[in-house]
Motif scaffolding. Sequence first.
Motif, PDB file in Angstrom:
ATOM      1  N   HIS A 187      -1.340  83.870 -29.797  1.00  0.00           N
ATOM      2  CA  HIS A 187      -2.074  82.697 -28.939  1.00  0.00           C
ATOM      3  C   HIS A 187      -2.707  83.603 -28.050  1.00  0.00           C
ATOM      4  O   HIS A 187      -4.174  83.216 -27.685  1.00  0.00           O
ATOM      5  N   LEU A 188      -2.367  84.410 -27.219  1.00  0.00           N
ATOM      6  CA  LEU A 188      -3.017  85.409 -26.165  1.00  0.00           C
ATOM      7  C   LEU A 188      -3.938  86.107 -26.733  1.00  0.00           C
ATOM      8  O   LEU A 188      -5.027  86.275 -26.247  1.00  0.00           O
ATOM      9  N   ALA A 194     -11.544  85.361 -27.709  1.00  0.00           N
ATOM     10  CA  ALA A 194     -12.532  84.174 -27.454  1.00  0.00           C
ATOM     11  C   ALA A 194     -13.297  84.120 -26.274  1.00  0.00           C
ATOM     12  O   ALA A 194     -14.421  84.089 -26.205  1.00  0.00           O
ATOM     13  N   ASP A 195     -12.503  85.027 -25.257  1.00  0.00           N
ATOM     14  CA  ASP A 195     -13.171  85.279 -23.955  1.00  0.00           C
ATOM     15  C   ASP A 195     -14.105  86.832 -24.002  1.00  0.00           C
ATOM     16  O   ASP A 195     -14.497  87.209 -22.991  1.00  0.00           O
ATOM     17  N   GLY A 220      -4.855  80.195 -32.629  1.00  0.00           N
ATOM     18  CA  GLY A 220      -5.613  79.514 -31.815  1.00  0.00           C
ATOM     19  C   GLY A 220      -6.930  79.099 -32.042  1.00  0.00           C
ATOM     20  O   GLY A 220      -7.213  78.827 -33.308  1.00  0.00           O
ATOM     21  N   ASP A 221      -7.905  78.549 -31.286  1.00  0.00           N
ATOM     22  CA  ASP A 221      -9.252  78.254 -31.685  1.00  0.00           C
ATOM     23  C   ASP A 221     -10.091  79.044 -32.240  1.00  0.00           C
ATOM     24  O   ASP A 221     -10.157  80.389 -31.800  1.00  0.00           O
TER      25      ASP A 221
END
Length: 248
Positions: A187-188, A194-195, A220-221
């Motif tokens: 998830h990290l 994503a960033d 994650g997303d």
Amino acid sequence: MSVGLPIRALWPDPAPGPVDDDALIALYRRADRPHLRMNFVTSVDGAVSLDDYSAGLSGEPDKRVFGLLRMLCDALLVAAGTLRHEGYRAIRLDEPRRAWRRAHGLAEYPTLVVVSGSGRLDPAQAAFADAPVRPVVLTRSGAAPPSRLSTVADVVRCGDDRVDLVAGLAEMRRRGLDQVLCEGGPHLFGALTADDLVDEVCLSVAPLLAGAGAGRITAGDPSPARHLPLRHVLHAADGTLLLRYARG
């Protein structure tokens, strides 16, 4: 430093003989600018763990590179869930690796940086209580960490609803922690992707099929796909492939 199962370079510069640690250090060298490197091991069929732990996928060559990457970084970034689940202990290096760091103007040990949205971390865990360098905890403004956590770590609040990883990395760089090695978890990795904060991925592919059930190295997303060029391919005597992908 360690010498074990031979590792050979396949691409882009094939070599008939094994590479030593000096050659590996050159291949995984520190960047000349702030840099975030991910390090993961996976099975051929994409599993992030075997029997629920990443250690089941990691052989001697992967552990050798794993140790060198820790030697090369300023900060070791990890999610709180991975810290707890994998049973992280204090981040320590042997004397030859500490000597290498001293010779290159680095602190003897990298700084552990833990990302925790809740801040609920155990100050007595060895990763904090026995740390040779005071760790940093990145959390959000509304978190309620145990009061004793601040006695063993610097608690940095960045973000409201979630940990602001852009602000967290900026704080790390303000502290002089420019070369960041992230060991997950998934998830990290997904949030950093994503960033658009991931500069490099070092991926060890273990020569086995884990079967269905285990997750991927990222979660994650959804986020946009990003091109990440392949930089080298190494092959170990046990069949492990060591791949390095990095921005230009």
